[in-house]
Enzyme design. Structure first.
Site, PDB file in Angstrom:
ATOM      1  N   CYS A  12      -3.259  -1.891   4.541  1.00 41.07           N
ATOM      2  CA  CYS A  12      -2.818  -2.319   5.798  1.00 41.07           C
ATOM      3  C   CYS A  12      -2.448  -1.476   6.805  1.00 41.07           C
ATOM      4  O   CYS A  12      -1.946  -0.364   6.562  1.00 41.07           O
ATOM      5  CB  CYS A  12      -1.971  -3.592   5.561  1.00 41.07           C
ATOM      6  SG  CYS A  12      -0.334  -3.003   4.981  1.00 41.07           S
ATOM      7  N   HIS A  74       9.174  -1.320   3.797  1.00 38.52           N
ATOM      8  CA  HIS A  74       9.912  -2.639   3.599  1.00 38.52           C
ATOM      9  C   HIS A  74      11.115  -2.856   4.336  1.00 38.52           C
ATOM     10  O   HIS A  74      11.490  -4.116   4.354  1.00 38.52           O
ATOM     11  CB  HIS A  74      10.139  -2.698   2.027  1.00 38.52           C
ATOM     12  CG  HIS A  74       9.088  -2.321   1.259  1.00 38.52           C
ATOM     13  ND1 HIS A  74       9.085  -1.032   0.626  1.00 38.52           N
ATOM     14  CD2 HIS A  74       7.725  -2.887   0.743  1.00 38.52           C
ATOM     15  CE1 HIS A  74       7.724  -0.843  -0.281  1.00 38.52           C
ATOM     16  NE2 HIS A  74       7.113  -1.962   0.093  1.00 38.52           N
ATOM     17  N   CYS A  96       7.620  -1.416   8.783  1.00 40.29           N
ATOM     18  CA  CYS A  96       6.383  -2.169   8.981  1.00 40.29           C
ATOM     19  C   CYS A  96       6.885  -2.995  10.242  1.00 40.29           C
ATOM     20  O   CYS A  96       7.661  -3.684  10.395  1.00 40.29           O
ATOM     21  CB  CYS A  96       5.845  -2.948   8.085  1.00 40.29           C
ATOM     22  SG  CYS A  96       4.289  -3.830   8.788  1.00 40.29           S
ATOM     23  N   HIS A 124      13.472  -8.045  -4.209  1.00 42.99           N
ATOM     24  CA  HIS A 124      12.353  -7.083  -3.396  1.00 42.99           C
ATOM     25  C   HIS A 124      13.024  -6.476  -2.238  1.00 42.99           C
ATOM     26  O   HIS A 124      13.802  -6.883  -1.685  1.00 42.99           O
ATOM     27  CB  HIS A 124      11.285  -8.002  -2.954  1.00 42.99           C
ATOM     28  CG  HIS A 124      10.103  -7.306  -2.547  1.00 42.99           C
ATOM     29  ND1 HIS A 124       9.948  -6.985  -1.308  1.00 42.99           N
ATOM     30  CD2 HIS A 124       8.643  -7.190  -3.214  1.00 42.99           C
ATOM     31  CE1 HIS A 124       8.706  -6.376  -1.147  1.00 42.99           C
ATOM     32  NE2 HIS A 124       8.048  -6.461  -2.150  1.00 42.99           N
ATOM     33  N   GLU A 126      12.119  -5.712   0.625  1.00 44.53           N
ATOM     34  CA  GLU A 126      11.711  -6.289   1.822  1.00 44.53           C
ATOM     35  C   GLU A 126      12.788  -7.414   1.930  1.00 44.53           C
ATOM     36  O   GLU A 126      13.420  -7.510   3.027  1.00 44.53           O
ATOM     37  CB  GLU A 126      10.340  -7.169   2.013  1.00 44.53           C
ATOM     38  CG  GLU A 126      10.294  -7.569   3.483  1.00 44.53           C
ATOM     39  CD  GLU A 126       9.189  -8.089   3.561  1.00 44.53           C
ATOM     40  OE1 GLU A 126       8.860  -9.145   4.186  1.00 44.53           O
ATOM     41  OE2 GLU A 126       7.781  -7.845   2.932  1.00 44.53           O
ATOM     42  N   SER A 222       4.065  -4.423  -6.559  1.00 46.32           N
ATOM     43  CA  SER A 222       3.473  -4.732  -5.263  1.00 46.32           C
ATOM     44  C   SER A 222       3.159  -6.156  -5.191  1.00 46.32           C
ATOM     45  O   SER A 222       2.459  -6.772  -5.948  1.00 46.32           O
ATOM     46  CB  SER A 222       2.014  -3.949  -5.093  1.00 46.32           C
ATOM     47  OG  SER A 222       1.196  -4.584  -4.083  1.00 46.32           O
ATOM     48  N   ASN A 224       1.935  -8.249  -2.939  1.00 45.57           N
ATOM     49  CA  ASN A 224       0.810  -8.734  -2.292  1.00 45.57           C
ATOM     50  C   ASN A 224      -0.501  -8.495  -3.415  1.00 45.57           C
ATOM     51  O   ASN A 224      -1.160  -9.352  -3.566  1.00 45.57           O
ATOM     52  CB  ASN A 224       0.427  -7.913  -1.162  1.00 45.57           C
ATOM     53  CG  ASN A 224      -0.166  -6.649  -1.225  1.00 45.57           C
ATOM     54  OD1 ASN A 224      -1.197  -6.592  -1.388  1.00 45.57           O
ATOM     55  ND2 ASN A 224       0.672  -6.003  -1.090  1.00 45.57           N
ATOM     56  N   SER A 266      -1.490  -1.646  -0.440  1.00 44.72           N
ATOM     57  CA  SER A 266      -0.798  -0.219  -0.544  1.00 44.72           C
ATOM     58  C   SER A 266      -1.711   0.633  -1.558  1.00 44.72           C
ATOM     59  O   SER A 266      -1.209   1.496  -2.123  1.00 44.72           O
ATOM     60  CB  SER A 266       0.526  -0.487  -1.034  1.00 44.72           C
ATOM     61  OG  SER A 266       0.579  -1.212  -2.384  1.00 44.72           O
TER      62      SER A 266
END
Length: 306
Positions: A12, A74, A96, A124, A126, A222, A224, A266
């Site tokens: 991304c 993150h 990001c 996590h 993030e 990851s 996602n 990623s």
């Protein structure tokens, strides 16, 4: 065997920006360049950057005073910024922009003294970073059951935000529970789940019905990538998250005529190509790329490189 390769897949814009930031820092300043946490959740990418001179650390005390330090895609909380300032570190912020959007929402709701329900994964990177921007206001939940149980002092001043890499469907169900229980709850003007996460999930949902097996290239850390595999499994398909072609069990392929191949946000494209080559080495294969959504999103590098 027929291989259907989903598009969009792989990097991304935020991941691309973060990796390029590390490479630009190494080129400009020379190694070592320090990175707090893994720049993105992919061991292959991290190891490649480590070989070029990046040093990945979990704590800022591991970074020499005055060194160049990157914050990962993150994001981090304000305590890390303060600590970096104390150590006179030269910070390059590779957060990001879509994660930064969530941080801004947290600060905005907190400034109005709202209780903020953050939908995300405990621990996590993030989620930890987002919670740091409003620790006295944020309550973390992960499931519909959590949403049914949570209690707040003032439902009139309540908002929700989300981690950017969640399952769109699961998140919508959790939000629906919150909206039923707290009719006046507020949310962000636009959903927090990032475009890339959403697009990759749309592709898996659309294409999984056509195949016998789904392979998702991605790291176990990851979020996602894990979501893509779980979405396919939720549609009744055998689906496996693999780091690369070496993780494929030949038993999975017995009786399989059609495979859907995709990758998390990623994942370098070369790992996807490696899986295709592995499958082609097992038996004759046709390869068809299916593009469901066009992506043309790119983020500028941090200002220090402009």
């Amino acid at each position: 065997m027929e291989i259907i390769v989903a598009k969009p897949r792989g990097f991304c814009a935020g991941v691309e920006r973060a990796i390029k930031s590390v490479e630009a820092a190494l080129e400009r300043y020379g190694p070592p360049v320090y990175v707090l946490n893994h720049i993105v959740h992919n061991a292959h990418v991290v190891n490649e950057l480590r070989e070029k001179g990046a040093v990945f650390v979990r704590h800022l005390d591991e970074v020499p005073r005055g060194a160049h330090l990157l914050f990962s895609a993150h994001g981090v909380g304000p305590d890390r910024w303060e600590k970096a300032k104390e150590l006179d570190l030269q910070v390059i912020d590779a957060t990001c922009p879509l994660v930064e959007k969530v941080h801004q929402e947290a600060r905005r709701f907190a400034s109005r003294d709202f209780t903020i329900i953050l939908i995300g994964e405990p621990g996590h990177d993030e989620t930890v970073g987002t919670m740091g921007w409003a620790p006295k206001h944020i309550r973390l939940i992960q499931t519909k059951e959590d949403a049914e149980r949570i209690e707040v002092e003032n439902p009139e001043q309540l908002a929700y935000i989300t981690q950017t890499t969640l399952s769109v469907g699961d998140c919508q169900e959790i939000i629906a529970v919150l909206q039923r229980r707290f009719p006046k709850i507020q949310g962000p003007p636009r959903q927090d789940i990032c475009y890339a996460t959403s697009n990759r999930q749309v592709a898996v949902n659309a294409l999984a019905e056509e195949v016998d097996l789904v392979l998702v290239v991605g790291d176990v850390e990851s979020a996602n990538s894990n979501r893509l595999a779980s979405i396919a499994q939720g549609r009744g398909k055998p689906a496996y998250l693999i780091s690369d072609a070496t993780a494929i069990d030949p038993k999975w392929l017995q009786g399989v005529r059609r495979v859907l191949l995709t990758s998390g946000a990623s994942v370098p494209e070369r790992l996807v190509r490696g899986v295709i080559e592995y499958l082609q080495g097992m038996e004759p294969c046709t390869v068809e790329e299916r593009e469901l959504i066009q992506e043309n999103v790119h983020f500028r590098l941090p200002k220090v490189f402009s």
